[in-house]
Design an enzyme around this catalytic site. Structure first.
Site, short mmCIF file in Angstrom:
data_model
loop_
_atom_site.label_atom_id
_atom_site.label_comp_id
_atom_site.label_asym_id
_atom_site.label_seq_id
_atom_site.Cartn_x
_atom_site.Cartn_y
_atom_site.Cartn_z
CG HIS A 219 -1.99 -1.14 1.49
ND1 HIS A 219 -2.54 -1.44 2.78
CD2 HIS A 219 -2.08 -2.23 0.64
CE1 HIS A 219 -3.12 -2.54 2.43
NE2 HIS A 219 -2.93 -3.10 1.41
CG HIS B 269 -6.30 -2.70 -1.66
ND1 HIS B 269 -7.00 -3.95 -1.64
CD2 HIS B 269 -5.07 -2.82 -0.75
CE1 HIS B 269 -6.45 -4.80 -0.66
NE2 HIS B 269 -5.31 -4.19 -0.26
ZN ZN Z 1 -3.50 -4.96 0.78
#
Ligand code: ZN
Length: 212
Positions: free
Chosen positions: A93, A154
């Site tokens: 991320h 995400h």
């Molecule tokens: Zn993830």
């Protein structure tokens, strides 16, 4: 033999931290092995990992090891099943890839190095809840003819033929996301034509990326 691969997985996971790709324990990393794949455990800091903490899995979700696998193991399994050339899958991320992904934006050909992911752009996969088969399906779709994609709301996922290449690809995609984010903050991106990107993709495939 898998002990060597387990250690390589840990070394690459630690490099995800030092390269700035990882935020806390949100990333995960896997490598294909005989009859399945090895993956980082769920919710553990990479700094304390030993080879015993790495989990072996098959594509149905059966595991061997003392730890639980990353909660995002499903799309790792799906990538190995759909893409024969994939031997390592990296997910994280990182700030700039996640920023674009939270705007539902992929990365267009504003820079020729976008071709490093295999095509004229880097797509953003549709959103689905983490860990679900729906998310795996969206990731596989976004990775069609590509080795990397963003994931809406995400982060970033990529695969390569080995762990060092997967790490290098993720770093490059995050760099492209960084520059593209800055462009969007200042103005509009000037995108290379499809014809030009075809030339770049041809050069990458004939000469190899180290000459690009
Ligand atoms: Zn993830």
């Amino acid at each position: 033999m898998t002990d060597v691969l387990r250690q390589q997985l840990i070394d690459t996971a630690l490099a995800m931290n030092t390269s700035g790709l990882n935020q806390g324990t949100s990333g995960n990393l896997s490598a294909r092995c005989e009859d399945g794949f090895l993956i980082t455990p769920s919710g553990m800091d990479y700094a304390g990992l030993s080879t015993n903490d790495i989990v072996w899995m098959d594509y149905e979700g059966n595991t061997q090891g003392v730890r639980k696998p990353s909660s995002e193991w499903r799309f790792h399994a799906a990538i190995y099943q759909h893409r024969a050339e994939a031997n390592a899958v990296l997910h994280a991320h990182p700030v700039n890839s996640s920023t674009l992904a939270c705007l539902n934006k992929g990365i267009p050909a504003f820079h020729y190095m976008v071709a490093i992911a295999g095509g004229k752009d880097i797509r953003c996969a549709d959103y689905a809840t983490f860990g679900t088969p729906e998310l795996s399906a969206f990731v596989i779709k976004a990775l069609q003819d590509r080795k990397a994609c963003l994931m809406a709301h995400h982060g970033l996922t990529c695969f390569e033929k080995d762990l060092p290449r997967a790490l290098a690809l993720a770093i490059e995609v995050e760099h492209l996301a960084t520059v593209y984010s800055r462009i969007l903050a200042i103005g509009e991106a000037d995108v290379l034509t499809d014809d030009e990107m075809k030339k770049v993709l041809n050069k990458f495939s004939s000469y190899g990326l180290q000459d690009g």
